[in-house]
Design a protein around this motif. Structure first.
Motif, PDB file in Angstrom:
ATOM      1  N   VAL B 457       5.866   0.330  -6.842  1.00  0.00           N
ATOM      2  CA  VAL B 457       5.889   0.915  -5.501  1.00  0.00           C
ATOM      3  C   VAL B 457       4.519   1.478  -5.146  1.00  0.00           C
ATOM      4  O   VAL B 457       3.989   1.246  -4.056  1.00  0.00           O
ATOM      5  N   VAL B 458       3.914   2.202  -6.099  1.00  0.00           N
ATOM      6  CA  VAL B 458       2.594   2.790  -5.845  1.00  0.00           C
ATOM      7  C   VAL B 458       1.572   1.690  -5.567  1.00  0.00           C
ATOM      8  O   VAL B 458       0.742   1.803  -4.665  1.00  0.00           O
ATOM      9  N   MET B 459       1.666   0.592  -6.303  1.00  0.00           N
ATOM     10  CA  MET B 459       0.663  -0.457  -6.149  1.00  0.00           C
ATOM     11  C   MET B 459       0.812  -1.213  -4.830  1.00  0.00           C
ATOM     12  O   MET B 459      -0.183  -1.590  -4.222  1.00  0.00           O
ATOM     13  N   PHE B 460       2.066  -1.458  -4.412  1.00  0.00           N
ATOM     14  CA  PHE B 460       2.260  -2.365  -3.284  1.00  0.00           C
ATOM     15  C   PHE B 460       2.657  -1.681  -1.978  1.00  0.00           C
ATOM     16  O   PHE B 460       2.434  -2.231  -0.916  1.00  0.00           O
ATOM     17  N   PHE B 461       3.281  -0.498  -2.063  1.00  0.00           N
ATOM     18  CA  PHE B 461       3.820   0.077  -0.834  1.00  0.00           C
ATOM     19  C   PHE B 461       3.070   1.306  -0.363  1.00  0.00           C
ATOM     20  O   PHE B 461       3.538   2.043   0.477  1.00  0.00           O
TER      21      PHE B 461
END
Lengths: 99, 511
Positions: B457-461
């Motif tokens: 989530v941190v990487m993509f959103f």
């Protein structure tokens, strides 16, 4: 004399060593306590070799001594390096890594 | 006067171990006699050739089942599989050790481990472009110890192998080029606690020897079978041996060193250690429990039940609160140890093959994840804080996708190897009636999924900001490791059957 008393003595030495590791702060003393624990194990092996009437235990004692010597080399290298960096041999002082 | 008869040694059967041993000794000579300029290529080639050579010999030896060396060495199906796993994982980690284009200063290791952090000496070594090559020697000796650990069939050989594996690792952990204070602190903690646990191991071995009159694992089993009722001596001895082994796999309550060492060690060494030590220690643990202590299964089952549940729950819960990626992986490693213990407790042929599958797939994912972490950098070196990973997937989609595959595999999502291994371990547990243990494991997996998915989530959103780290361009070495591990993770997840067949055919531990 009954060799079982050597087992009691070894257990006592092992416990002293274990308590030393847990309560002492100086890395060198902690390290000496570990060596005491290894030598307590040696005493167990030698006493049981006598009780069991075979030589396996005495052989093990030699190997444990060699391993303990190797551990001294590695351990003192690490402790001396930490001491030179921080000018302290306390194992409570390096506390950058936590949580 | 008794005459001394030398034990028979089957040199062909132990050839893979001998190859690594000879390479390790040659590596010491290289370090001593060759000039600094040629040491690095020589050491690298020596390491890679010996690991690949040992792997080839192992494949040729695949049908050998024997006990040799006066009963000290058992070469059986699981031993061969575990040795192969260790060699492959060591090879993939060796590529990470060889990598030197990620960091502007060179490789991940201090040019001289003896120079004080921040001293004039250190700057001079760095300025002259010196590289440390002792790391390869230590690496080979650690691999040697691991190979010996999984074939050890008596308590003495097991202890010596344990130390040959551990002592080089204590030193390697303290050799990071950047953040040297953290690295040295990690080495000190690992060493003190490691030596403490080895003392427990050898004292326990002494008590077991006192009970059985022998240090050979099959003879301990015979002594247990012929003695009416178990004594306190053997149970305490067995428990102390387990303390030594559970420490090495980082299971709760012997896990205190794990997060510090994972975070402080140079990342290639974290990858090497995190993957291979688990394989070696679980291999030795299974041999010890199944070959020597099957007569007191009830006693060790209870201990491992408790350790397994504690590791899964505590590891997963603390990992939820971590903000550093390497530290989070360390707590994840603690939780994964708990999952593997579910298979060890099962103590059945399907349990053995499930545990071995788990070790293979988990080891590959661990090496791959840490290879990815070693590429994410900012001006101070590796950027391991999770806040610096914000939007990384948008900045570098390939790296983000690879990391996502690894995280999904660790979480146990279908179509990755993580699902297959969790399923097979849990199935083995259910088949042996450990239903409650498996239920606890499933609950812990659900908790664990949160923090793995959080990385994705941190990487993509989230949007990239000025703090977001950049991705260094790796050389061929890290590229090979990442490509191999991510491919293996997907292949083992989509078509696991060939691997399951291989492991089932490997059979059980011989007596």
């Amino acid at each position: 004399m009954d060799p079982i008393y050597y087992i009691y003595l070894a257990t006592l030495l092992f416990s002293i060593g274990a308590i030393g590791v847990l309560v002492r702060r100086n890395a060198i003393i902690v390290f000496m306590s570990v060596e005491l624990m290894l030598n307590a194990a040696n005493l167990v092996f030698v006493a049981f070799a006598r009780m069991n009437g075979n030589l396996d235990g005495q052989t093990v004692a030699f190997f444990v001594m060699v391993v303990a010597a190797a551990e001294v080399v590695v351990g003192l290298a690490i402790i001396v390096q930490v001491f030179r960096t921080r000018a302290s041999a306390s194992i409570d002082e390096p506390n950058l890594l936590k949580y | 006067m008794n005459t001394f008869t030398a034990p028979e040694i089957d040199y062909v059967a132990i050839a893979p171990i001998l190859i690594v041993a000879i390479a390790a000794l040659l590596s010491v000579l290289t370090e001593t006699f060759l000039p600094r300029s040629v040491r690095r290529p020589v050491q690298m080639i020596l390491t890679l050739i010996s690991l690949i050579g040992a792997l080839i010999v192992l494949v040729i030896n695949r049908d050998i089942r024997t006990i040799t060396g006066g009963g000290a060495v058992a070469i059986d199906g699981p031993a061969l599989v575990l040795m192969g796993t260790i060699l492959i994982l060591a090879l993939l980690s060796a590529f990470l050790v060889a990598e030197r284009s990620l960091d502007s200063l060179g490789d991940s290791f201090a040019p001289s481990a003896a120079a004080l952090p921040g001293s004039v000496d250190e700057r001079e070594f760095s300025a002259r472009g010196y590289f440390q090559t002792e790391i390869w020697t230590l690496f080979l000796f650690a691999v040697l110890g691991m190979l010996a650990f999984v074939v050890a069939n008596d308590l003495l050989f097991m202890f010596v192998a344990l130390e040959v594996m551990s002592l080089p690792l204590y030193l390697m952990v303290g050799m990071a080029r950047r953040r040297r204070l953290l690295s040295q602190e990690a080495a000190l903690k690992y060493f003190v606690l490691g030596a403490f646990s080895s003392a427990f191991f050898i004292f326990g071995a002494g008590l077991v020897y006192g009970f059985a009159g022998s240090i050979s694992l099959p003879e301990i089993n015979d002594a247990l079978a012929s003695t009416a009722g178990e004594t306190l001596l053997i149970v305490i001895g067995m428990a102390m041996l387990l303390v030594g082994l559970l420490f090495k796999v980082g299971a709760v309550p012997f896990h205190q060193w794990t997060p510090d060492v994972y975070q402080g060690a140079p990342t290639p060494i974290t990858a090497f250690m995190g993957a291979t030590v688990k394989v070696a220690a679980f291999g030795a643990m299974m041999r010890l429990l199944y070959v020597a202590f099957s007569g007191i299964q009830w006693d060790w089952e209870i201990i491992l039940w408790a350790v397994s549940i504690l590791s899964m729950i505590i590891g997963s819960l603390i990992a939820l609160t971590q903000s550093d990626v390497k530290r989070m992986l360390a707590y994840s490693a603690i939780a994964q140890s708990g999952f593997i213990l579910v298979g060890v407790v099962a103590a059945s042929p399907s349990g053995i093959s499930a545990v071995m599958f788990y070790l293979i797939a988990y080891g590959l994912v661990t090496v791959g994840t840490l290879a990815v972490i070693s590429m994410v950098r900012d001006s101070t070196g590796e950027a391991t804080h999770l806040s610096k990973w914000a939007g990384l997937g948008k900045k570098s989609p390939v790296l983000g996708a690879v990391m996502a595959v690894f995280m999904l595999s660790l979480a146990g999502i279908p179509l990755t190897s993580g699902f297959v291994i969790k399923f097979s371990v849990f199935a083995a547990g259910i088949a042996e009636g450990d239903t409650w243990l498996v239920i606890a494991a499933v609950v812990a997996s659900i908790i664990a999924a949160f923090f793995y998915v959080r990385v994705i989530v941190v990487m993509f959103f989230s949007a990239p900001n000025e703090n977001t780290a950049s991705v260094a361009v790796p050389s061929i070495f890290t590229t090979i490791t990442v490509a191999a591990t991510v491919t293996a993770t997907l292949v083992l997840g989509i078509i696991p059957q060939p691997m399951i067949d291989l492991l089932t055919n490997a059979g059980i531990f011989i007596r």
